[in-house]
Design an enzyme around this catalytic site. Structure first.
Site, PDB file in Angstrom:
ATOM      1  N   TYR A 169       0.722  -1.257   0.043  1.00 21.80           N
ATOM      2  CA  TYR A 169      -0.020  -0.058   0.035  1.00 21.80           C
ATOM      3  C   TYR A 169       0.795   1.221   0.150  1.00 21.80           C
ATOM      4  CZ  TYR A 169       1.114   0.452   4.991  1.00 21.80           C
ATOM      5  OH  TYR A 169       1.728   0.786   6.209  1.00 21.80           O
ATOM      6  N   CYS A 170       0.334   2.450  -0.363  1.00 17.52           N
ATOM      7  CA  CYS A 170       0.940   3.637  -0.334  1.00 17.52           C
ATOM      8  C   CYS A 170      -0.079   4.752   0.029  1.00 17.52           C
ATOM      9  CB  CYS A 170       1.918   3.973  -1.405  1.00 17.52           C
ATOM     10  SG  CYS A 170       0.769   3.972  -3.021  1.00 17.52           S
ATOM     11  N   THR A 171       0.148   6.071  -0.287  1.00 18.33           N
ATOM     12  CA  THR A 171      -0.792   7.045   0.159  1.00 18.33           C
ATOM     13  C   THR A 171      -1.921   7.047  -0.794  1.00 18.33           C
ATOM     14  OG1 THR A 171       1.182   8.468   0.444  1.00 18.33           O
ATOM     15  CG2 THR A 171      -0.813   9.660   0.360  1.00 18.33           C
ATOM     16  N   GLY A 217      -2.150   4.986  -4.067  1.00 18.04           N
ATOM     17  CA  GLY A 217      -1.910   3.952  -5.051  1.00 18.04           C
ATOM     18  C   GLY A 217      -1.351   4.073  -6.050  1.00 18.04           C
ATOM     19  N   ILE A 228      -4.234   4.541   1.028  1.00 16.09           N
ATOM     20  CA  ILE A 228      -4.764   4.912   2.374  1.00 16.09           C
ATOM     21  C   ILE A 228      -6.024   5.907   2.367  1.00 16.09           C
ATOM     22  CG2 ILE A 228      -4.085   5.899   4.661  1.00 16.09           C
ATOM     23  CD1 ILE A 228      -1.262   5.211   3.787  1.00 16.09           C
TER      24      ILE A 228
END
Ligand SMILES: [Zn+2]
Ligand SMILES: [Zn+2]
Length: 343
Positions: free
Chosen positions: A198-200, A202, A227
């Site tokens: 995951y990241c901020t 996508g 997220i």
């Protein structure tokens, strides 16, 4: 025709305060083949400048990555405009939970080689062979599975103030650095474990998941919309929220609080704190975590040296900076020997 900002950040701030209008902070990205990024950039600037849109946008041959502040009352006009660009039709807009009318003070549309600095040679692997996109419900199910390795694809200063429970949070300064480090750490799991990332918002996982598949990982998953979208779905569907702390964002707000947990500490005194600031000495501008007490004691600076410089008259500071290059280049990505609790 005007193709660049005319207002300074200060002038813009005054205007926004005077207008007092609601604004939405949002982001989106799309990988697409753009033949003439310069032309596309101008097209965006002209349209968005007229709509009073502000933000930081990167355009490249490989696509677009945009962080924006849009006047709420012009949102429909904005949406219609992007829906008319064929590769942006119905693109997912990540809309921030907390709004700040001053999240961005300029409209900067820049042409770059890539929309995210990943250091990858895209010719060497199939970037469209991505991991499986999962929504919040499926993501929760996956991370409960003991056969899953959960990896945070963001940098140390982002995961430091908030991350998913049980995630591996690599101590890296850049996305580019993180790719080989993570691969080395997880090399024994290529065949049989679920690699969930995951990241901020996508965008980093879009490239990373394809890269790891290319490197032999069999079961690769990525959190759709990152997220930001996860938090929205969790609230809407009343799911269990597995994220703790704050979500670091790349605008003036610096972070969105997701839960009340404070998982980081003040870099100067070690007290529980998760507020990022930039050192008040313009020539330093170091990003670090500082509690209110230390902010007062240090005059919002990272060190005694910076405190001395920041106290000088502005002209004198400018003189000292001469020939030392832009503060951006000195920006140390949140590490410094002067910080007792972060080096
Ligand atoms: Zn402190
Ligand atoms: Zn400093």
């Amino acid at each position: 025709m005007q193709l660049y900002n005319k207002l300074s950040a200060k002038e813009r701030e005054a205007l926004l305060e005077e207008a007092g209008e609601d604004r939405l902070t949002l982001s989106f990205y799309a990988y697409a083949k753009i033949g003439n990024p310069e032309l596309f950039r101008n097209h965006l600037f002209i349209a968005w400048d007229q709509m009073d849109v502000l933000g930081r946008i990167y355009v490249a041959h490989e696509g677009i990555n945009a962080q924006l502040s849009v006047p709420a009352k012009r949102f429909n006009e904005f949406k219609e405009f992007i829906d008319n660009i064929y590769f942006l039709e119905n693109v997912r807009l990540n809309i921030a939970i907390e709004h700040d009318i001053k999240s961005f003070l300029k409209l900067k549309v820049k042409v770059r080689k890539k929309i995210v600095a990943d250091g990858l040679n895209d010719e060497t692997f199939d970037v469209t062979n991505k991991g499986v996109h999962v929504d919040a419900a499926k993501f929760n199910e996956l991370i409960r599975d003991p056969n899953t390795v959960l990896v945070d694809m963001r940098n140390h200063y982002e995961s430091e103030i908030g991350h998913f429970q049980g995630a591996i949070t690599p101590d890296v300064d850049t996305f580019r650095d993180s790719l080989p480090i993570i691969e080395e750490d997880l090399k024994d799991y290529k065949e049989d474990k679920n690699l969930v990332m995951y990241c901020t918002g996508g965008i980093r996982c879009e490239k990373a998941s394809a890269y790891y598949k290319h490197r032999g990982f069999k079961n690769v998953f990525q959190l759709e919309g990152g997220i930001i979208e996860y938090t929205r779905q969790v609230e809407k569907q009343k799911l269990e929220n597995k994220f703790i702390g704050k979500n670091f964002v790349f605008d003036h707000r610096r972070a969105e609080r997701i839960t009340e947990d404070v998982i980081a500490q003040c870099h100067q005194c070690g007290k529980a704190c998760d507020t990022h600031v930039n050192c008040a000495n313009e020539a330093c501008h170091l990003l670090f975590i500082q509690c209110e007490k230390c902010a007062q004691k240090m005059n919002n600076c990272c060190s005694d040296n910076c405190k001395e410089i920041a106290a000088l008259p502005y002209e004198k500071q400018k003189e000292l900076r001469k020939g030392k290059g832009a503060s951006n280049k000195i920006f140390k990505k949140g590490r410094s020997q002067v910080l007792k609790f972060k080096q």
